[in-house]
Enzyme design. Structure first.
Site, mmCIF file in Angstrom:
data_model
loop_
_atom_site.group_PDB
_atom_site.id
_atom_site.type_symbol
_atom_site.label_atom_id
_atom_site.label_comp_id
_atom_site.label_asym_id
_atom_site.label_seq_id
_atom_site.Cartn_x
_atom_site.Cartn_y
_atom_site.Cartn_z
ATOM 1 N N ASP A 290 -49.481 6.474 -16.332
ATOM 2 C CA ASP A 290 -48.157 6.309 -15.737
ATOM 3 C C ASP A 290 -47.189 5.540 -16.641
ATOM 4 O OD1 ASP A 290 -48.475 7.767 -13.420
ATOM 5 O OD2 ASP A 290 -49.190 6.079 -12.235
ATOM 6 N N TYR A 375 -46.601 7.755 -6.078
ATOM 7 C CA TYR A 375 -47.000 6.345 -5.937
ATOM 8 C C TYR A 375 -45.868 5.379 -6.246
ATOM 9 C CZ TYR A 375 -51.940 6.125 -4.826
ATOM 10 O OH TYR A 375 -53.127 6.146 -4.158
HETATM 11 CU CU LIG Z 1 -54.694 5.420 -4.921
#
Ligand SMILES: [Cu+2]
Length: 633
Positions: A290, A375
């Site tokens: 990420d 996320y």
């Molecule tokens: Cu997770």
């Protein structure tokens, strides 16, 4: 923030970013059509910075040109000069630009075979389809030419514009997009699974009923806050530090000191990986970095007063280089505030009635949030009155999801989180690089294990145990994992500064329970994210060694990360020490994680050990708030 203050570690201003881009485009006209992913200060040599704060500002710009070749340029913005420009090897490319991410969505949406695959599933209205591009996790589709940049696109279906599309994963369908050739090279279709129906809205309007509002907690500081901020320099209760946002690392701290004693020079997220452990065709290949593939700083949120941040808040803005070369300001990117943190210390003298000494703890919070795909990650640094430093990562947002099918999903790898949905097992592994400067000198690294002593004449009843410390002198000796059964910790020591009891001043690194990488070491994620094999690594400082998984990770197969960095097995017995700390979460999704995940926490503490001669908060005055109320008053 004033634009003209000149500390070499100040956050880049909007005008500095636009000046840098103008200089780059002036010297190389080809960049008119480039897309950008990164701008950051080339931080000056730290020794130079110690005695000199009037230094020229140099920045690094990274992006991809029209032909998808990565480039990296250094620009002196004080002199408006292009210093260097280099091509980045296409074996390990720079962070995806937003132009590439949007491009992958557009190419997929316009692909005839993709549309046919949607039709097979009864989906005709493309405006309700959400496409999420994902890096391939080190797996390259056979139709993607060697050296080309690529993304895989997976899809979800909304029932209206404001809907949570993750409620309806379009199972079995993956589009492989070649970003260099600008085309979809394969539609991978594993067969039709019914698209789930139940909505999973997490906004207020999406709930049938809302509970009664809990009673307000108002945090006020009528005498003002206890910290001060000048540019990005924060001072509080003896602490001094600078904060900034790096496009890849997100929130980074610089020159952290307490009572004018340096602790560390710089700390930031060196890398991060999310490997998935399911056999589901939609997930098994996922292992996104990420940071280096998408960028924690690039994806940093603007925080909202009273919602994200409660109390008396000081915000710092950050400026980023948008993909098209313009400047975007992330307002309220960094939140700074104080929090009460319960009891700092207490003793109730049982021999003297009413003799009760208690002091309250408080902490300074420096935080930010980044949203990367489904996320959301909070990066929270806490500084405490007793010298403790804590890093806490907050994980929230929406879990990875599949339409449940009994032939596809396996208990132990895929967890049913609703009657129609399964979420795959996965990990979130972070690596934080800390460039130590403990007590202003060279540092050493020790490991301490607590062990039982053998039963013998000196320990006849087997009641004794002891701490055993060993000095880790080489890079190979400093690749270690936690061992809770031995209360294992690591200690960064300044051997040339002694405390009152004659031992060297130190800080210890204290983990909670934390996993390491579960992917096979020879698998692509095992090689690309080898930094996550160990909870701690240590190296002697080298300016260019900043990323645990390699400086550039797009399409790479594992070059340049900590395994390669430490392969020389350099001496770290007394040096300008850098530690690389891996921690995280192995996530077994649960029904409570749906439709949005309550925050899960991970991180570490850095705790003074003989850095002070006694409890550094012994001189805290008692503070019993007269504004507190009880059932008795
Ligand atoms: Cu997770």
């Amino acid at each position: 923030m004033s634009e003209n203050s000149n500390h070499p570690l100040n956050i880049l201003s909007a005008s500095e970013i636009s000046d840098a881009v103008s200089v780059l485009k002036k010297f190389n006209k080809d960049h008119e059509n480039s897309s950008f992913s990164y701008i950051s200060l080339s931080e000056p040599d730290k020794k130079l910075l110690k005695d000199n704060t009037d230094l020229e500002r140099i920045v690094k710009i990274v992006g991809v040109d029209q032909k998808s070749n990565g480039f990296e340029a250094e620009i002196n913005i004080s002199k408006k000069e292009l210093l260097t420009e280099e091509k980045i090897s296409n074996k390990a490319g720079p962070t995806y630009t937003l132009a590439e991410i949007f491009g992958a969505i557009e190419l997929t949406m316009g692909d005839e075979n993709y549309q046919k695959a949607l039709e097979k599933r009864g989906i005709k209205d493309l405006s309700l389809v959400q496409i999420d591009p994902w890096p391939g996790g080190g797996f390259v589709n056979k139709n993607i030419k060697n050296g080309n940049r690529a993304l895989r696109a997976i899809s979800f279906l909304k029932d209206s514009v404001k809907d949570n599309a993750y409620a309806r994963p379009i199972q079995g369908l993956i589009a492989h997009v070649d970003l260099t050739e600008k085309k979809v090279v394969e539609i991978e279709d594993h067969g039709v699974v019914k698209v789930p129906e139940a909505p999973a809205r997490y906004d207020k309007e999406g709930q049938e009923t809302l509970r009664e509002n809990p009673k307000e907690i108002a945090i006020t500081q009528p005498e003002g806050v206890g910290f001060s901020v000048q540019d990005n320099l924060i001072s509080w209760e003896g602490w001094k530090l600078r904060a900034s946002i790096d496009p890849i690392e997100g929130l980074a701290l610089h020159q952290v000191s307490l009572n004018d004693r340096p602790i560390f020079y710089r700390a930031g997220l060196s890398d991060m990986v999310v490997p998935y452990g399911s056999s589901d065709p939609m997930h098994w290949w996922k292992a996104v970095h990420d940071g280096t593939e998408y960028g924690f700083g690039t994806m940093t949120n603007s925080l909202t007063l009273g919602c994200d941040c409660l109390g008396e808040i000081y915000y710092l803005d950050a400026h980023k280089l948008a993909f098209d070369g313009s400047v975007e300001t992330i307002e309220n990117a960094i939140c700074i505030h104080e929090e009460d943190y319960g009891v700092q210390w207490k003793h109730n003298d049982a021999t003297q009635m009413g003799y009760n000494e208690v002091r309250r703890s408080r902490r300074l919070v420096v935080s930010s949030f980044a949203t990367i795909g489904n996320y959301d990650y909070g990066i929270f640094w806490y500084l405490y009155l007793d010298g403790t430093i804590q890093l806490e990562i907050k994980l929230t947002g929406v879990v990875g999801i599949s339409a449940y099918h009994e032939d596809i999903h396996k208990s132990g790898q895929d967890f049913k989180i609703s009657s129609e949905l399964a979420s795959p097992i996965h990990q979130h592994l972070f690596n934080v690089r800390i460039d130590w400067d403990l007590d202003d000198g060279e540092n050493q690294l020790f490991e301490t294990n607590v062990e039982p002593l053998p039963i013998n004449n000196a320990n006849p009843e087997g009641t004794q145990f002891q701490a055993v410390s060993s000095h880790l002198k080489k890079e190979s000796e400093a690749q270690r994992n936690i061992a809770p059964e031995k209360s294992r910790t690591w200690k960064v020591v300044n051997p040339n500064k002694l405390n009152k009891v004659g031992s060297p001043t130190a800080y210890k690194i204290l983990y909670g329970n934390t996993p390491t990488l579960l992917s096979d070491p020879n698998s692509p994620p095992g090689k690309r994210a080898a930094f996550a094999k160990y909870n701690i690594w240590a190296t002697p400082f080298q300016n260019e060694e900043r990323c645990g998984g390699g400086r550039h990770t797009v399409m790479h197969s594992g070059e340049g990360g900590l395994e390669e960095i430490t392969a020389q097995d350099r001496n770290i017995s007394e040096c300008d020490l850098v530690t690389w700390l891996t921690f995280g979460v192995t996530h077994l999704p649960r029904p409570e994680d749906w439709p949005v995940m309550p925050v899960e926490y991970c991180g570490f503490h850095l705790i003074p050990v003989g850095f002070f001669d006694q409890n550094p908060t012994i001189n805290l005055p008692p503070s019993c708030s007269s504004k507190s109320k009880s059932n008795k008053q």
